[in-house]
Enzyme design. Sequence first.
Site, mmCIF file in Angstrom:
data_model
loop_
_atom_site.group_PDB
_atom_site.id
_atom_site.type_symbol
_atom_site.label_atom_id
_atom_site.label_comp_id
_atom_site.label_asym_id
_atom_site.label_seq_id
_atom_site.Cartn_x
_atom_site.Cartn_y
_atom_site.Cartn_z
ATOM 1 N N LYS A 126 -15.984 -7.655 5.093
ATOM 2 C CA LYS A 126 -14.979 -8.490 5.763
ATOM 3 C C LYS A 126 -14.901 -8.122 7.240
ATOM 4 O O LYS A 126 -15.059 -6.956 7.585
ATOM 5 C CB LYS A 126 -13.592 -8.219 5.163
ATOM 6 C CG LYS A 126 -13.497 -8.305 3.679
ATOM 7 C CD LYS A 126 -12.139 -7.757 3.227
ATOM 8 C CE LYS A 126 -12.046 -7.652 1.716
ATOM 9 N NZ LYS A 126 -10.838 -6.955 1.267
ATOM 10 N N ARG A 132 -1.912 -5.993 -8.581
ATOM 11 C CA ARG A 132 -0.750 -6.807 -8.274
ATOM 12 C C ARG A 132 -0.550 -7.835 -9.370
ATOM 13 O O ARG A 132 0.343 -7.741 -10.178
ATOM 14 C CB ARG A 132 -0.920 -7.499 -6.915
ATOM 15 C CG ARG A 132 -0.765 -6.546 -5.759
ATOM 16 C CD ARG A 132 -1.385 -7.078 -4.508
ATOM 17 N NE ARG A 132 -2.834 -7.055 -4.613
ATOM 18 C CZ ARG A 132 -3.645 -7.256 -3.596
ATOM 19 N NH1 ARG A 132 -3.162 -7.542 -2.406
ATOM 20 N NH2 ARG A 132 -4.945 -7.183 -3.746
ATOM 21 N N SER A 167 -2.964 -7.950 2.556
ATOM 22 C CA SER A 167 -3.178 -7.879 4.008
ATOM 23 C C SER A 167 -3.668 -9.228 4.535
ATOM 24 O O SER A 167 -3.287 -9.655 5.622
ATOM 25 C CB SER A 167 -4.190 -6.783 4.354
ATOM 26 O OG SER A 167 -3.726 -5.528 3.943
ATOM 27 N N HIS A 213 0.842 -1.200 0.000
ATOM 28 C CA HIS A 213 0.000 0.000 0.000
ATOM 29 C C HIS A 213 0.881 1.255 0.000
ATOM 30 O O HIS A 213 0.623 2.194 -0.753
ATOM 31 C CB HIS A 213 -0.887 0.057 1.263
ATOM 32 C CG HIS A 213 -1.923 -1.017 1.362
ATOM 33 N ND1 HIS A 213 -2.039 -1.835 2.457
ATOM 34 C CD2 HIS A 213 -2.905 -1.403 0.503
ATOM 35 C CE1 HIS A 213 -3.066 -2.658 2.281
ATOM 36 N NE2 HIS A 213 -3.603 -2.434 1.108
HETATM 37 P P1 ADP Z 1 -9.981 -3.689 -0.480
HETATM 38 O O1 ADP Z 1 -10.705 -4.449 0.578
HETATM 39 O O2 ADP Z 1 -10.706 -2.469 -0.951
HETATM 40 O O3 ADP Z 1 -9.444 -4.514 -1.627
HETATM 41 P P2 ADP Z 1 -7.241 -3.460 0.423
HETATM 42 O O4 ADP Z 1 -6.719 -2.673 1.562
HETATM 43 O O5 ADP Z 1 -7.031 -4.928 0.464
HETATM 44 O O6 ADP Z 1 -8.740 -3.061 0.313
HETATM 45 O O7 ADP Z 1 -6.635 -2.908 -0.925
HETATM 46 C C1 ADP Z 1 -6.827 -1.590 -1.343
HETATM 47 C C2 ADP Z 1 -6.232 -1.434 -2.729
HETATM 48 O O8 ADP Z 1 -4.822 -1.588 -2.634
HETATM 49 C C3 ADP Z 1 -6.703 -2.471 -3.755
HETATM 50 O O9 ADP Z 1 -6.815 -1.842 -5.022
HETATM 51 C C4 ADP Z 1 -5.606 -3.480 -3.773
HETATM 52 O O10 ADP Z 1 -5.501 -4.110 -5.046
HETATM 53 C C5 ADP Z 1 -4.401 -2.592 -3.519
HETATM 54 N N1 ADP Z 1 -3.297 -3.334 -2.902
HETATM 55 C C6 ADP Z 1 -3.317 -4.118 -1.813
HETATM 56 N N2 ADP Z 1 -2.108 -4.676 -1.568
HETATM 57 C C7 ADP Z 1 -1.307 -4.199 -2.556
HETATM 58 C C8 ADP Z 1 0.053 -4.429 -2.911
HETATM 59 N N3 ADP Z 1 0.824 -5.271 -2.228
HETATM 60 N N4 ADP Z 1 0.527 -3.786 -3.981
HETATM 61 C C9 ADP Z 1 -0.270 -2.967 -4.711
HETATM 62 N N5 ADP Z 1 -1.552 -2.734 -4.464
HETATM 63 C C10 ADP Z 1 -2.071 -3.342 -3.408
#
Ligand code: ADP
Length: 160
Positions: free
Chosen positions: A42, A91, A129, A18
């Site tokens: 979630k 990703r 995450s 992130h």
């Molecule tokens: P959500 O529940 O909205 O998917 P996340 O916090 O899991 O929330 O992810 C928010 C955004 O960040 C999403 O677009 C996800 O693809 C992106 N994201 C999460 N982890 C990574 C990473 N390691 N590299 C790039 N983008 C990421």
Amino acid sequence: MSKIAIYPGSFDPVTLGHIDLIKRASKIFDQVIVSVAINVAKRPLFSIEERVEMLKATTKGIKGVKVETFDGLVTEYAKRKKVNVLIRGLRMLSDFEYEFQMAWTNRRIAETVETVFLMPSEHYSFLSSTLLKEAASLGADISSFVPRFVEKRLKERLKK
Ligand code: ADP
């Protein structure tokens, strides 16, 4: 006119993936509003307040970054703030279908709001995450995936 983007997500918790994305976005936009979704289906490990605190602590050195929360539709929130760019991360191919579907849905709901996809460094292209929490709960060394502050919080939480 300053260019502003919203980066929405659950951030449960914030990872180096992130942060990599936030840094890339901050080079393109004058302001990046990292927005933690309140109403996610979630069951989160960390409360909204904790997720905001971790994001604030780990992004405070990045220029133009602000951390907020939002409830309900992200497009409505963006329109209220008069922001027309949403940032999402891609990703691997596996993200594509879900992200594509969501971007199309958001475009249907709000024609003026554009989704901009950014790619992280290849070091973080497999990091999520969810996987991080699983690895941490099994005792894996997660120090190369999260900031120190978050690593500490995660270990404390998983001890309980
Ligand atoms: P959500 O529940 O909205 O998917 P996340 O916090 O899991 O929330 O992810 C928010 C955004 O960040 C999403 O677009 C996800 O693809 C992106 N994201 C999460 N982890 C990574 C990473 N390691 N590299 C790039 N983008 C990421």
